[in-house]
Scaffold this motif. Structure first.
Motif, PDB file in Angstrom:
ATOM      1  N   GLU A 167      -1.989  16.383   6.584  1.00  0.00           N
ATOM      2  CA  GLU A 167      -2.916  16.313   5.460  1.00  0.00           C
ATOM      3  C   GLU A 167      -4.365  16.377   5.935  1.00  0.00           C
ATOM      4  OE1 GLU A 167      -3.588  13.186   1.853  1.00  0.00           O
ATOM      5  OE2 GLU A 167      -1.781  14.407   1.907  1.00  0.00           O
ATOM      6  N   LYS A 168      -4.657  15.785   7.072  1.00  0.00           N
ATOM      7  CA  LYS A 168      -6.015  15.806   7.614  1.00  0.00           C
ATOM      8  C   LYS A 168      -6.500  17.232   7.829  1.00  0.00           C
ATOM      9  CE  LYS A 168      -8.677  13.628  11.350  1.00  0.00           C
ATOM     10  NZ  LYS A 168      -8.601  12.622  12.441  1.00  0.00           N
ATOM     11  N   PHE A 169      -5.563  18.116   8.203  1.00  0.00           N
ATOM     12  CA  PHE A 169      -5.923  19.500   8.491  1.00  0.00           C
ATOM     13  C   PHE A 169      -5.369  20.471   7.443  1.00  0.00           C
ATOM     14  CE2 PHE A 169      -6.214  17.255  12.546  1.00  0.00           C
ATOM     15  CZ  PHE A 169      -7.534  17.531  12.848  1.00  0.00           C
ATOM     16  N   HIS A 170      -5.044  19.931   6.258  1.00  0.00           N
ATOM     17  CA  HIS A 170      -4.681  20.729   5.079  1.00  0.00           C
ATOM     18  C   HIS A 170      -3.424  21.575   5.306  1.00  0.00           C
ATOM     19  CE1 HIS A 170      -9.326  20.772   4.086  1.00  0.00           C
ATOM     20  NE2 HIS A 170      -8.861  19.572   4.383  1.00  0.00           N
ATOM     21  N   MET A 171      -2.533  21.105   6.138  1.00  0.00           N
ATOM     22  CA  MET A 171      -1.365  21.881   6.540  1.00  0.00           C
ATOM     23  C   MET A 171      -0.076  21.270   6.002  1.00  0.00           C
ATOM     24  SD  MET A 171      -2.453  22.190  10.557  1.00  0.00           S
ATOM     25  CE  MET A 171      -1.153  23.330  11.029  1.00  0.00           C
ATOM     26  N   SER A 172       0.970  22.099   5.926  1.00  0.00           N
ATOM     27  CA  SER A 172       2.299  21.559   5.693  1.00  0.00           C
ATOM     28  C   SER A 172       2.790  20.928   6.994  1.00  0.00           C
ATOM     29  CB  SER A 172       3.264  22.662   5.256  1.00  0.00           C
ATOM     30  OG  SER A 172       3.511  23.562   6.328  1.00  0.00           O
ATOM     31  N   GLU A 173       3.645  19.935   6.870  1.00  0.00           N
ATOM     32  CA  GLU A 173       4.204  19.325   8.081  1.00  0.00           C
ATOM     33  C   GLU A 173       5.024  20.344   8.866  1.00  0.00           C
ATOM     34  OE1 GLU A 173       5.738  15.220   7.950  1.00  0.00           O
ATOM     35  OE2 GLU A 173       5.265  15.278   5.792  1.00  0.00           O
ATOM     36  N   ALA A 174       5.674  21.264   8.155  1.00  0.00           N
ATOM     37  CA  ALA A 174       6.498  22.268   8.831  1.00  0.00           C
ATOM     38  C   ALA A 174       5.648  23.190   9.704  1.00  0.00           C
ATOM     39  CB  ALA A 174       7.274  23.086   7.799  1.00  0.00           C
ATOM     40  N   LEU A 175       4.485  23.613   9.200  1.00  0.00           N
ATOM     41  CA  LEU A 175       3.622  24.485  10.002  1.00  0.00           C
ATOM     42  C   LEU A 175       3.029  23.722  11.181  1.00  0.00           C
ATOM     43  CD1 LEU A 175       2.297  27.215  10.474  1.00  0.00           C
ATOM     44  CD2 LEU A 175       0.441  26.512   8.941  1.00  0.00           C
ATOM     45  N   LEU A 176       2.617  22.481  10.958  1.00  0.00           N
ATOM     46  CA  LEU A 176       2.095  21.670  12.054  1.00  0.00           C
ATOM     47  C   LEU A 176       3.135  21.525  13.149  1.00  0.00           C
ATOM     48  CD1 LEU A 176      -0.182  19.848  13.179  1.00  0.00           C
ATOM     49  CD2 LEU A 176       0.922  17.940  11.976  1.00  0.00           C
ATOM     50  N   GLN A 177       4.382  21.292  12.764  1.00  0.00           N
ATOM     51  CA  GLN A 177       5.449  21.150  13.748  1.00  0.00           C
ATOM     52  C   GLN A 177       5.727  22.475  14.449  1.00  0.00           C
ATOM     53  OE1 GLN A 177       7.419  17.841  14.183  1.00  0.00           O
ATOM     54  NE2 GLN A 177       7.164  19.008  16.075  1.00  0.00           N
ATOM     55  N   ALA A 178       5.687  23.590  13.706  1.00  0.00           N
ATOM     56  CA  ALA A 178       5.938  24.897  14.298  1.00  0.00           C
ATOM     57  C   ALA A 178       4.903  25.238  15.365  1.00  0.00           C
ATOM     58  CB  ALA A 178       5.952  25.968  13.214  1.00  0.00           C
ATOM     59  N   LEU A 179       3.671  24.823  15.139  1.00  0.00           N
ATOM     60  CA  LEU A 179       2.610  25.078  16.113  1.00  0.00           C
ATOM     61  C   LEU A 179       2.666  24.139  17.306  1.00  0.00           C
ATOM     62  CD1 LEU A 179      -0.438  25.706  13.739  1.00  0.00           C
ATOM     63  CD2 LEU A 179       0.658  27.371  15.250  1.00  0.00           C
ATOM     64  N   ASN A 180       3.395  23.041  17.139  1.00  0.00           N
ATOM     65  CA  ASN A 180       3.477  22.030  18.199  1.00  0.00           C
ATOM     66  C   ASN A 180       4.926  21.601  18.398  1.00  0.00           C
ATOM     67  OD1 ASN A 180       0.395  21.271  18.586  1.00  0.00           O
ATOM     68  ND2 ASN A 180       0.754  21.384  16.378  1.00  0.00           N
ATOM     69  N   PRO A 181       5.789  22.515  18.818  1.00  0.00           N
ATOM     70  CA  PRO A 181       7.221  22.208  18.919  1.00  0.00           C
ATOM     71  C   PRO A 181       7.487  21.063  19.887  1.00  0.00           C
ATOM     72  CG  PRO A 181       6.688  24.268  20.041  1.00  0.00           C
ATOM     73  CD  PRO A 181       5.476  23.894  19.256  1.00  0.00           C
ATOM     74  N   GLY A 182       8.398  20.192  19.468  1.00  0.00           N
ATOM     75  CA  GLY A 182       8.778  19.069  20.305  1.00  0.00           C
ATOM     76  C   GLY A 182       7.863  17.866  20.217  1.00  0.00           C
TER      77      GLY A 182
ATOM     78  N   ALA B 146       0.861  -1.185   0.000  1.00  0.00           N
ATOM     79  CA  ALA B 146       0.000   0.000   0.000  1.00  0.00           C
ATOM     80  C   ALA B 146       0.894   1.231   0.000  1.00  0.00           C
ATOM     81  CB  ALA B 146      -0.920   0.011   1.214  1.00  0.00           C
ATOM     82  N   LEU B 147       0.359   2.335  -0.487  1.00  0.00           N
ATOM     83  CA  LEU B 147       1.114   3.595  -0.525  1.00  0.00           C
ATOM     84  C   LEU B 147       0.559   4.521   0.563  1.00  0.00           C
ATOM     85  CD1 LEU B 147       3.444   4.268  -2.613  1.00  0.00           C
ATOM     86  CD2 LEU B 147       2.007   2.314  -3.223  1.00  0.00           C
ATOM     87  N   GLY B 148       0.759   4.102   1.817  1.00  0.00           N
ATOM     88  CA  GLY B 148       0.228   4.851   2.946  1.00  0.00           C
ATOM     89  C   GLY B 148       1.090   6.040   3.318  1.00  0.00           C
ATOM     90  N   TYR B 149       0.707   6.698   4.399  1.00  0.00           N
ATOM     91  CA  TYR B 149       1.508   7.811   4.915  1.00  0.00           C
ATOM     92  C   TYR B 149       2.823   7.280   5.480  1.00  0.00           C
ATOM     93  CZ  TYR B 149      -2.742  10.641   4.643  1.00  0.00           C
ATOM     94  OH  TYR B 149      -3.858  11.319   4.202  1.00  0.00           O
ATOM     95  N   THR B 150       3.812   8.143   5.549  1.00  0.00           N
ATOM     96  CA  THR B 150       5.108   7.744   6.092  1.00  0.00           C
ATOM     97  C   THR B 150       5.198   7.952   7.603  1.00  0.00           C
ATOM     98  OG1 THR B 150       6.027   9.934   5.595  1.00  0.00           O
ATOM     99  CG2 THR B 150       6.281   8.219   3.915  1.00  0.00           C
ATOM    100  N   SER B 151       4.259   8.710   8.167  1.00  0.00           N
ATOM    101  CA  SER B 151       4.291   8.988   9.608  1.00  0.00           C
ATOM    102  C   SER B 151       2.949   9.558  10.059  1.00  0.00           C
ATOM    103  CB  SER B 151       5.393  10.004   9.930  1.00  0.00           C
ATOM    104  OG  SER B 151       5.054  11.283   9.381  1.00  0.00           O
ATOM    105  N   PRO B 152       2.652   9.488  11.367  1.00  0.00           N
ATOM    106  CA  PRO B 152       1.445  10.153  11.870  1.00  0.00           C
ATOM    107  C   PRO B 152       1.470  11.658  11.604  1.00  0.00           C
ATOM    108  CG  PRO B 152       2.280   8.599  13.500  1.00  0.00           C
ATOM    109  CD  PRO B 152       3.321   8.706  12.426  1.00  0.00           C
ATOM    110  N   ARG B 153       2.652  12.258  11.633  1.00  0.00           N
ATOM    111  CA  ARG B 153       2.732  13.694  11.371  1.00  0.00           C
ATOM    112  C   ARG B 153       2.254  14.021   9.965  1.00  0.00           C
ATOM    113  NH1 ARG B 153       8.330  17.166  11.463  1.00  0.00           N
ATOM    114  NH2 ARG B 153       8.609  16.034   9.500  1.00  0.00           N
ATOM    115  N   GLU B 154       2.677  13.232   8.975  1.00  0.00           N
ATOM    116  CA  GLU B 154       2.220  13.469   7.607  1.00  0.00           C
ATOM    117  C   GLU B 154       0.711  13.287   7.509  1.00  0.00           C
ATOM    118  OE1 GLU B 154       3.054  11.994   2.996  1.00  0.00           O
ATOM    119  OE2 GLU B 154       3.450  10.617   4.658  1.00  0.00           O
ATOM    120  N   ALA B 155       0.181  12.255   8.165  1.00  0.00           N
ATOM    121  CA  ALA B 155      -1.255  11.989   8.130  1.00  0.00           C
ATOM    122  C   ALA B 155      -2.047  13.129   8.757  1.00  0.00           C
ATOM    123  CB  ALA B 155      -1.564  10.677   8.845  1.00  0.00           C
ATOM    124  N   LEU B 156      -1.587  13.628   9.890  1.00  0.00           N
ATOM    125  CA  LEU B 156      -2.291  14.709  10.577  1.00  0.00           C
ATOM    126  C   LEU B 156      -2.185  16.017   9.803  1.00  0.00           C
ATOM    127  CD1 LEU B 156      -1.269  13.789  14.204  1.00  0.00           C
ATOM    128  CD2 LEU B 156      -3.627  13.973  13.377  1.00  0.00           C
TER     129      LEU B 156
END
Length: 341
Positions: free
Chosen positions: A155-170, A143-153
């Motif tokens: 995409e779920k909220f239409h965000m870049s992984e970088a912005l999601l991480q910036a809002l939730n550091p660590g 299957a061609l699934g997500y590579t990580s929960p971060r990528e899945a989340l």
């Protein structure tokens, strides 16, 4: 699914976000939600901005998609902003006026950033360790699934992984029950039926209209390439396939693909055509998703129309078999585009 917003949970998010240094100074949930008025001058396109993050979220909720919400004023965000202004009858010229901002904030309710509690489905996978760069190497994956929960989340909220991480550091985003800050974007829901679709090959956009000619949605797109151009004129939707497999035909002769025999790539959000394939009447043409939302309008396609996975889902719930899709070289006005039969 969003959990109901409450001041207590939002305060918890702020506490968690403040527990580690911010990636971008001043970029947190409160900074984004508190952006009550536009700046006199829009930020540089390379600058991560709380105002632009809120702007992108508001555009997304109004179905004027900026593509991937990344907090930067890139080409896709600018296209969406200009399209919203035009559709609203509000002037726009390199600055967001009070009138334009008022129209945008009135288009939807609720804070731009809300708290979300990670659930088991977000972290259970299965996840793929690595997506091969070559198509031939993808065919062996189950299957061609997500590579990580971060990528899945993200995409779920239409965000870049970088912005999601910036809002939730660590955060690692891999534990159910953990509360994180996310973009408050709505799902497709029960969409108004789409009477026609217009693909602008020059602007690299896709627009949808209802039966009265009202603009329903505006999306950035990757539309063909010099080697594999999209057609001109009118096609029609012939089928809508969810979680499609991808079958490569050697007749396509894609660059970098050496296989002389057909092969199939299994479904998943990182499948070459993403999570939806809207088949069109032209041979081999379709509107589909992508494994790389950050590259929409910035790369080339093999003749098809590529949208983010969440945008193609919004289009798919509104179209039906027989919906006309017009390909144009340019549109002087969104409202002036007429159906080609």
């Amino acid at each position: 699914m969003f959990r109901p917003f409450s001041a207590a949970r939002f305060a918890l998010v702020l506490l968690l976000v403040s527990a580690a240094p911010a990636v971008a100074a001043g970029l947190d949930a409160a900074a984004i939600n508190d952006e009550a008025a536009p700046p006199a001058r829009l930020p540089d396109r390379r600058q991560l901005s709380a105002f632009i993050a809120r702007l992108e979220i508001l555009l997304d909720r109004a179905h004027f998609s900026p593509g991937e919400i990344d907090g930067k004023l890139g080409d896709n965000a600018q296209k969406a902003l200009r399209a919203f202004a035009e559709a609203s009858g509000v002037p726009f010229d390199k600055a967001v006026t009070a009138e334009l901002w008022s129209s945008l904030t009135a288009a939807s309710d609720g804070p731009a950033i809300v708290s979300y509690t990670i659930v088991d489905a977000d972290v259970k996978g299965p996840f793929v360790k690595r997506i091969p760069a070559k198509m031939e190497s993808m065919k062996s994956l189950p299957a061609l699934g997500y590579t990580s929960p971060r990528e899945a989340l993200a995409e779920k909220f239409h965000m870049s992984e970088a912005l999601l991480q910036a809002l939730n550091p660590g955060r690692k985003f891999n534990k159910a029950g953990e509360t994180i800050a996310v973009a408050n974007v709505v799902d497709a829901g029960n969409a108004t039926p789409i009477a026609r679709v217009v693909v602008d090959k020059t602007r690299q956009t896709l627009s949808t209209f209802d039966a009265a000619g009202k603009l329903l949605g505006f999306y950035p797109a990757t539309v063909g390439s010099a080697d594999k151009p999209t057609p001109s004129g009118a096609l029609k939707v012939t089928a809508i396939n969810k979680n499609p497999t991808y079958r490569y035909n050697p007749k396509y002769a894609f660059k970098g693909v050496r296989s002389k025999t057909p092969f199939t790539i299994r479904p998943g959000p990182n499948n070459p055509v993403g999570v939806i394939w809207i088949n069109l009447s032209g041979e081999g043409y379709g509107i589909h998703g992508t494994p790389d939302p950050g590259k929409i309008s910035k790369a080339e396609s093999h003749g098809c129309v590529r949208l983010t996975n969440w945008d193609v889902q919004r289009v798919a719930v509104g179209v039906a078999k027989g919906t006309p899709v017009a390909f144009v070289d340019s549109a002087t006005s969104l409202g002036a585009v007429t159906e080609t039969r």
